[in-house]
Design a protein around this motif. Structure first.
Motif, short mmCIF file in Angstrom:
data_model
loop_
_atom_site.label_atom_id
_atom_site.label_comp_id
_atom_site.label_asym_id
_atom_site.label_seq_id
_atom_site.Cartn_x
_atom_site.Cartn_y
_atom_site.Cartn_z
N GLN A 13 0.84 -1.20 0.00
CA GLN A 13 0.00 0.00 0.00
C GLN A 13 0.88 1.26 0.00
N PRO A 14 0.34 2.36 -0.48
CA PRO A 14 1.09 3.63 -0.40
C PRO A 14 1.52 3.90 1.04
N GLY A 15 2.75 4.41 1.16
CA GLY A 15 3.32 4.64 2.48
C GLY A 15 4.06 3.45 3.05
N GLY A 16 3.96 2.31 2.39
CA GLY A 16 4.62 1.10 2.88
C GLY A 16 6.09 1.04 2.52
N SER A 17 6.72 -0.06 2.93
CA SER A 17 8.16 -0.25 2.71
C SER A 17 8.41 -1.64 2.15
N LEU A 18 9.50 -1.75 1.43
CA LEU A 18 9.98 -3.04 0.94
C LEU A 18 11.50 -3.01 0.94
N ARG A 19 12.10 -4.20 1.06
CA ARG A 19 13.54 -4.31 0.88
C ARG A 19 13.80 -5.29 -0.25
N LEU A 20 14.43 -4.80 -1.29
CA LEU A 20 14.81 -5.64 -2.42
C LEU A 20 16.24 -6.13 -2.22
N SER A 21 16.50 -7.34 -2.69
CA SER A 21 17.83 -7.92 -2.62
C SER A 21 18.34 -8.20 -4.02
N LEU A 82 18.27 -2.89 -1.44
CA LEU A 82 17.64 -1.60 -1.69
C LEU A 82 16.45 -1.47 -0.74
N GLN A 83 16.61 -0.66 0.29
CA GLN A 83 15.52 -0.40 1.23
C GLN A 83 14.67 0.73 0.68
N MET A 84 13.38 0.47 0.52
CA MET A 84 12.47 1.45 -0.08
C MET A 84 11.39 1.80 0.93
N ASN A 85 11.34 3.06 1.33
CA ASN A 85 10.37 3.52 2.31
C ASN A 85 9.42 4.54 1.69
N ASN A 86 8.29 4.73 2.36
CA ASN A 86 7.31 5.73 1.92
C ASN A 86 6.99 5.58 0.44
N LEU A 87 6.66 4.37 0.06
CA LEU A 87 6.38 4.09 -1.34
C LEU A 87 5.10 4.76 -1.79
N ASN A 88 5.08 5.16 -3.05
CA ASN A 88 3.88 5.72 -3.66
C ASN A 88 3.60 5.04 -4.99
N THR A 89 2.48 5.36 -5.58
CA THR A 89 2.06 4.65 -6.80
C THR A 89 3.04 4.85 -7.95
N ASP A 90 3.77 5.96 -7.93
CA ASP A 90 4.77 6.20 -8.98
C ASP A 90 5.95 5.24 -8.90
N GLY A 123 20.18 -8.70 -13.82
CA GLY A 123 19.25 -9.69 -13.31
C GLY A 123 17.97 -9.65 -14.13
N LYS A 124 17.04 -10.53 -13.78
CA LYS A 124 15.79 -10.63 -14.53
C LYS A 124 14.69 -9.72 -14.01
N GLY A 125 14.92 -9.09 -12.87
CA GLY A 125 13.96 -8.14 -12.35
C GLY A 125 13.02 -8.72 -11.32
N THR A 126 12.48 -7.84 -10.48
CA THR A 126 11.48 -8.23 -9.50
C THR A 126 10.40 -7.15 -9.50
N PRO A 127 9.11 -7.53 -9.55
CA PRO A 127 8.06 -6.52 -9.68
C PRO A 127 7.64 -5.92 -8.34
N VAL A 128 7.42 -4.63 -8.36
CA VAL A 128 6.91 -3.90 -7.20
C VAL A 128 5.63 -3.18 -7.63
N THR A 129 4.57 -3.41 -6.88
CA THR A 129 3.29 -2.76 -7.15
C THR A 129 2.85 -2.01 -5.91
N VAL A 130 2.59 -0.72 -6.07
CA VAL A 130 2.11 0.10 -4.96
C VAL A 130 0.68 0.50 -5.29
N THR A 131 -0.25 -0.03 -4.51
CA THR A 131 -1.65 0.22 -4.82
C THR A 131 -2.47 0.16 -3.55
N SER A 132 -3.53 0.97 -3.50
CA SER A 132 -4.43 0.93 -2.36
C SER A 132 -5.59 -0.02 -2.64
#
Length: 132
Positions: A13-21, A82-90, A123-132
């Protein structure tokens, strides 16, 4: 031959966080400049962050993610995070890590202006989706 495998992508969700490796094999990850790019549907692949090779710890970020994303490296795990905080739809995109030798450069930022064409290993990529 450096092989890179991304993981950690998810739907949040928007405002959330993820850590990519970005796990490396075939060579020590701290020898190489490691960059993260992302590609949204129908758009070009864009630089977002990089960390110096040759055991350096310098980092660089695009203006779109600076202050929200943090890049780090654990040489013992041969992995870049890659630590990603405060994610938004963009931020919705497929995230790719890429590597290349530093050559005569001392900072990974020197390669940013060349875009994805500067990179040797992908690498082949990993998908990130930010959605409410």
């Amino acid at each position: 031959q450096l092989e890179l495998v991304e993981s950690g992508g998810a739907s949040v969700q928007p405002g959330g966080s993820l850590r990519l490796s970005c796990a490396a094999s075939g060579g020590p990850v701290d020898r190489f400049a490691i960059m993260w790019f992302r590609q949204a549907p129908g758009k070009e692949r864009l630089f977002i962050s990089c960390i110096d090779g040759n055991a350096g710890f310098g980092t660089d970020y695009s203006s779109a993610v600076k202050g929200r994303f943090t890049l780090s490296r654990d040489a013992s795990k041969n992995t870049v995070f890659l630590q990603m905080n405060n994610l938004n739809t963009d931020d919705t995109a497929v995230y790719y890590c890429a590597g290349r030798s530093m050559g005569l450069e001392t900072t990974c930022g020197a390669f940013v202006k060349y875009g994805p064409d500067a990179m040797t290993y992908w690498g082949k990529g990993t998908p990130v989706t930010v959605t409410s």
